[in-house]
Design a protein around this motif. Structure first.
Motif, PDB file in Angstrom:
ATOM      1  N   ARG A 269     -45.608 -49.930  -1.538  1.00 46.11           N
ATOM      2  CA  ARG A 269     -45.330 -49.512  -0.167  1.00 46.11           C
ATOM      3  C   ARG A 269     -46.563 -49.712   0.715  1.00 46.11           C
ATOM      4  NH1 ARG A 269     -43.727 -43.616   0.403  1.00 46.11           N
ATOM      5  NH2 ARG A 269     -45.423 -43.417  -1.130  1.00 46.11           N
ATOM      6  N   ALA A 270     -46.305 -50.049   1.970  1.00 48.87           N
ATOM      7  CA  ALA A 270     -47.406 -50.154   2.943  1.00 48.87           C
ATOM      8  C   ALA A 270     -47.637 -48.797   3.592  1.00 48.87           C
ATOM      9  CB  ALA A 270     -47.067 -51.192   4.004  1.00 48.87           C
ATOM     10  N   LEU A 271     -48.841 -48.594   4.073  1.00 50.15           N
ATOM     11  CA  LEU A 271     -49.183 -47.345   4.743  1.00 50.15           C
ATOM     12  C   LEU A 271     -48.250 -47.080   5.915  1.00 50.15           C
ATOM     13  CD1 LEU A 271     -51.186 -44.958   5.076  1.00 50.15           C
ATOM     14  CD2 LEU A 271     -52.643 -46.489   6.434  1.00 50.15           C
ATOM     15  N   CYS A 272     -47.848 -48.135   6.624  1.00 55.96           N
ATOM     16  CA  CYS A 272     -46.993 -47.966   7.798  1.00 55.96           C
ATOM     17  C   CYS A 272     -45.581 -47.499   7.449  1.00 55.96           C
ATOM     18  CB  CYS A 272     -46.936 -49.253   8.612  1.00 55.96           C
ATOM     19  SG  CYS A 272     -46.217 -50.650   7.733  1.00 55.96           S
ATOM     20  N   GLU A 273     -45.227 -47.473   6.167  1.00 57.24           N
ATOM     21  CA  GLU A 273     -43.913 -46.995   5.766  1.00 57.24           C
ATOM     22  C   GLU A 273     -43.866 -45.473   5.626  1.00 57.24           C
ATOM     23  OE1 GLU A 273     -41.798 -49.374   2.723  1.00 57.24           O
ATOM     24  OE2 GLU A 273     -43.589 -50.668   2.754  1.00 57.24           O
ATOM     25  N   ILE A 274     -45.024 -44.824   5.740  1.00 54.22           N
ATOM     26  CA  ILE A 274     -45.081 -43.367   5.693  1.00 54.22           C
ATOM     27  C   ILE A 274     -44.677 -42.814   7.059  1.00 54.22           C
ATOM     28  CG2 ILE A 274     -46.555 -41.364   5.237  1.00 54.22           C
ATOM     29  CD1 ILE A 274     -46.115 -43.242   2.835  1.00 54.22           C
ATOM     30  N   GLN A 275     -43.769 -41.851   7.071  1.00 50.54           N
ATOM     31  CA  GLN A 275     -43.225 -41.371   8.336  1.00 50.54           C
ATOM     32  C   GLN A 275     -44.301 -40.801   9.254  1.00 50.54           C
ATOM     33  OE1 GLN A 275     -40.678 -37.776   8.535  1.00 50.54           O
ATOM     34  NE2 GLN A 275     -39.130 -39.128   9.472  1.00 50.54           N
ATOM     35  N   ALA A 276     -45.227 -40.039   8.715  1.00 51.48           N
ATOM     36  CA  ALA A 276     -46.285 -39.447   9.546  1.00 51.48           C
ATOM     37  C   ALA A 276     -47.103 -40.528  10.242  1.00 51.48           C
ATOM     38  CB  ALA A 276     -47.194 -38.572   8.691  1.00 51.48           C
ATOM     39  N   ILE A 277     -47.353 -41.634   9.534  1.00 53.60           N
ATOM     40  CA  ILE A 277     -48.102 -42.752  10.114  1.00 53.60           C
ATOM     41  C   ILE A 277     -47.289 -43.399  11.224  1.00 53.60           C
ATOM     42  CG2 ILE A 277     -49.159 -44.997   9.639  1.00 53.60           C
ATOM     43  CD1 ILE A 277     -50.649 -42.580   8.463  1.00 53.60           C
ATOM     44  N   GLN A 278     -45.983 -43.510  11.031  1.00 62.13           N
ATOM     45  CA  GLN A 278     -45.114 -44.076  12.072  1.00 62.13           C
ATOM     46  C   GLN A 278     -45.170 -43.220  13.339  1.00 62.13           C
ATOM     47  OE1 GLN A 278     -41.376 -44.181  10.030  1.00 62.13           O
ATOM     48  NE2 GLN A 278     -42.039 -45.787   8.606  1.00 62.13           N
ATOM     49  N   PHE A 279     -45.198 -41.887  13.162  1.00 61.98           N
ATOM     50  CA  PHE A 279     -45.311 -40.996  14.318  1.00 61.98           C
ATOM     51  C   PHE A 279     -46.624 -41.258  15.070  1.00 61.98           C
ATOM     52  CE2 PHE A 279     -42.500 -37.384  12.418  1.00 61.98           C
ATOM     53  CZ  PHE A 279     -41.388 -38.177  12.615  1.00 61.98           C
TER      54      PHE A 279
END
Length: 380
Positions: A269-279
């Protein structure tokens, strides 16, 4: 790249930023040195004459052009953007109010990349209230004799001339602005810049010891200083520094976005797939876009001479400075440990962005002025 190629000022800046400014940004920051290579390129391109009228060989640019160019430079290197901005403000003062002979002498040289200028306003005893100078200016015959010290002179001893704010010949008249050649006897630069950010802007002190300035180097009429500060210097500087801060925020956002897309976990998984990072990414994107649009609209209103433009101009620095601090902090959260090191430019953007809020007029001073203005109260 030359003026004859019919590129816009922003396109010229983008080319120089990509080819010269960005590749040297980390080195300029690390070595705490003036961005000489960038200024050589800016001079050859004609961009040092951005605010020089075309009749004097310049680009005849607007405040919108200035804020767009400082944004491009800010995204590449905050120090270079800051140095260019202070040169541009000094240029604007000459272009707006100087005598024809002064304009002929200085503006053509600026447009040809032969002269770099800056402001000498701040003093240790007056802080952000640079419109109350303590430096002494004694009128003696056909000269004014300067004694005193100015602080935080961006570009420092790399500048060829200074626009100095002083008291006029009597308190009833007000303030003057003078053109002072840095090569004049009695002008001495001291100290070094050791700030946490904008580490290449060479913001040092200058001392004047019995410096003789010809009377014809008074810009405009005697007593025009305060009007120049608020009608010329303030809008030019504020919109330029606002653009720079948008650029810093944009640079931090893109650095964090690139890292979030490239950083992979063991499970693929990429870091950008983490919801908090998307926020965080969404919040940064919105902050950059809103600040950019605010500054663009304020600059357009100022260029058009709209009556209410001054409020938008003042708010532009508030908005851009606060959003730059917010975005660079969020970028640090996204990038984590890597962002905290020089492996990524995020920590440099964060350090550079912190300067905007404390640079005169500070965020607090601007909020006071805006608040008084909307409440129909006098500023002073």
């Amino acid at each position: 790249m030359t003026i004859e190629n019919h590129y816009s000022p922003t396109e010229i800046a983008q080319h120089i930023a990509q080819e010269v400014i960005a590749p040297l940004a980390a080195k300029i920051d690390r070595e705490q040195r003036f961005p000489s290579e960038a200024f050589d390129a800016l001079g050859k391109s004609g961009l040092l004459g951005l605010l020089v009228p075309k009749e004097f060989g310049g680009l005849g640019g607007s405040l919108s052009d200035l804020s767009a160019v400082t944004q491009v430079m800010g995204q590449a290197c905050g120090s270079t953007s800051m140095c260019f901005l202070m040169h541009s403000v000094a240029t604007m003062v000459i272009a707006s109010r100087a005598q024809t002979a002064q304009q002929q002498e200085y503006l053509r040289s600026i447009a040809q990349g032969e002269k770099i200028g800056t402001l000498a306003f701040s003093e240790r005893g007056t802080g952000a209230h640079f419109y109350s100078p303590e430096i002494t200016a004694n009128f003696q015959g056909d000269h004014i004799v300067l004694n005193g010290k100015k602080s935080f002179v961006t570009n420092g001893d790399h500048a060829d001339f200074l626009v100095v704010v002083t008291n006029a010949s009597s308190p009833d008249i007000g303030l003057d602005m003078l053109l002072v050649e840095t090569a004049s006897p009695g002008v001495q630069f001291t100290g070094s810049w050791d700030g946490i950010g904008l580490r290449g802007n060479n913001s040092i002190a200058v001392e004047f010891t019995d410096v003789k300035v010809p009377l014809h180097h008074v810009i405009g009429k005697e007593g025009d200083g305060l009007d120049l500060i608020f009608q010329v210097v303030a809008p030019t500087f504020i919109l330029g520094i606002a653009g720079m801060n948008v650029g810093l925020a944009k640079g931090a956002y893109h650095a964090a976005l690139d890292h979030a897309k490239a950083r992979k976990y063991a499970d693929g998984r990429a870091l950008c797939e983490i919801q908090a990072i998307q926020f965080y990414l969404a919040e940064m994107h919105g902050s950059v876009e809103s600040a950019s649009l605010f500054v663009q609209n304020a600059a357009r209103a100022a260029d058009a001479g709209e009556e209410a433009a001054i409020l938008s101009v003042m708010q532009s620095k508030i908005q851009a400075s606060e959003q730059a601090i917010k975005v660079t902090n969020l970028a640090m959260q996204v990038c984590g440990g890597q962002g905290y090191t020089s492996a990524l430019p995020v920590e440099r953007y964060l350090r550079d962005a912190r300067a905007g809020a404390v640079m005169a007029p500070t965020t607090e001073v601007l909020k006071e002025w805006v608040g008084k203005s909307v409440a129909d109260l006098p500023l002073f």
